[in-house]
Structures are given as C-alpha cells and as structure tokens.
Design an enzyme around this catalytic site. Structure first.
Site, PDB file in Angstrom:
ATOM      1  N   GLU A  58      50.280 -26.741  15.974  1.00  0.00           N
ATOM      2  CA  GLU A  58      51.672 -26.351  16.236  1.00  0.00           C
ATOM      3  C   GLU A  58      51.740 -25.052  17.027  1.00  0.00           C
ATOM      4  O   GLU A  58      52.521 -24.924  17.984  1.00  0.00           O
ATOM      5  CB  GLU A  58      52.442 -26.152  14.926  1.00  0.00           C
ATOM      6  CG  GLU A  58      52.499 -27.371  14.039  1.00  0.00           C
ATOM      7  CD  GLU A  58      51.401 -27.413  12.987  1.00  0.00           C
ATOM      8  OE1 GLU A  58      50.211 -27.189  13.336  1.00  0.00           O
ATOM      9  OE2 GLU A  58      51.701 -27.677  11.815  1.00  0.00           O
ATOM     10  N   CYS A  89      53.020 -21.900  10.364  1.00  0.00           N
ATOM     11  CA  CYS A  89      53.592 -22.692  11.450  1.00  0.00           C
ATOM     12  C   CYS A  89      55.102 -22.836  11.294  1.00  0.00           C
ATOM     13  O   CYS A  89      55.835 -22.803  12.284  1.00  0.00           O
ATOM     14  CB  CYS A  89      52.910 -24.047  11.523  1.00  0.00           C
ATOM     15  SG  CYS A  89      51.169 -23.904  12.042  1.00  0.00           S
TER      16      CYS A  89
END
Length: 171
Positions: A58, A89
């Site tokens: 991510e 994330c």
C-alpha cells in the site's frame, strides 16, 4: 462495466502485483491506486528486499501515485489491495486522502480496517475513507496461504537435507 466488475478487474491486477512480491520472496501483497479508470500508482510488498519495514504494498503504491500526480493528496482515487491493511497503512491511506479502499482478504492478526481496531471508523480520524472488503477474497487469501505453505515445505526440506548431510558426515 458495473462497480463490482470494476473492483474485480483492479483486484485481479493487484493479485498480479502480489505475484511479483512472491517471486522475490516477499509476502505476496499487491496494491494499485486508480482514478477515473487509470492507474496512478502500484506496488507490492518489498520490506525484505528493500530493508524497509514501511515498504508495504500500500505504501509503495501510494508513494508511486503521489509522485506520478505530483501531489501527496490522491483525492477521488481508489486503492485496491489484496489484503486488509495494517495500522500503518491505514494511517497513510487517511493522510493521502484516498476516497475509497477496496481490499480482498481480511487479516485477522494485523488487519486494522475490520479485523482489529477499525482505524478508519475512529472518531479521531480527521478524514473518512469509504471501504469495501472481501473482493475476490478467496483468490487473495489463497495467494497468501499458498506462499506460506510453500515456505513451510521449503524449511522442512532444508531441515531434512541438513540432517541427512550431518548423518552422512558422521558415518
């Protein structure tokens, strides 16, 4: 194309990116940032090869997208990722102002969207991200499971080979 077909299209692409991670010995997670049907950025897990604990798929995808649009805000973008994001994330997703998160498999141990903490739903978060989990969940989960199964088999084979070598050396 319906919204769910669009989600599956991009999740399939994220799974291809996850394969790149697996080929490099990384946990197979892939992510792609999309806006208006165009890829802004993509990434796959690279913490081992990059010697970087923050190099989750991510984060790599968000960094790539931000660089490509020359803006750290990714307004109206959707992030597709094969597994539920962790706390780190989730924070990066909020700070990037991604409009929507779509993930595949849940992550019971470290997932921070629905499995633990529900970070995006916390009242102290200064931005709301729409999210949808379970898109192609079986495929995403299978990718991770197959990777760890292979890793366990490789470790067992290495242990057997070491024991055989020790026995052969002792004879």
């Amino acid at each position: 194309m319906t919204a769910s077909e669009e989600d599956e299209k991009w999740m399939a692409y994220a799974l291809q990116l996850a394969d790149k991670a697996a080929e490099r010995g990384e946990v197979p997670v892939g992510a792609v940032v999309v806006r208006d049907g165009e890829i802004l950025g993509e990434g796959w897990n690279q913490p081992i090869s990059g010697h970087d604990p923050c190099a989750h798929a991510e984060i790599i995808a968000l960094r790539d997208a931000a660089a490509n649009v020359a803006n750290y805000r990714l307004v109206d973008a959707t992030l597709y990722v094969t597994i539920e994001p962790c706390t780190m994330c989730a924070g990066a997703i909020v700070h990037s102002r991604v409009k929507r998160l779509v993930f595949g498999a849940t992550e019971p141990k470290a997932g921070a969207i629905v499995s633990n903490g529900q970070v995006l739903d916390q009242p102290w978060m200064n931005y709301r991200v729409e999210y949808l989990g379970g898109v192609m969940a079986e495929n995403c989960s299978g990718c991770i499971s197959a990777f760890f199964q292979r890793r366990r088999e490789e470790k067992k084979a290495a242990k057997r080979a070491k024991q055989q070598a020790e026995r052969a050396g002792g004879e």
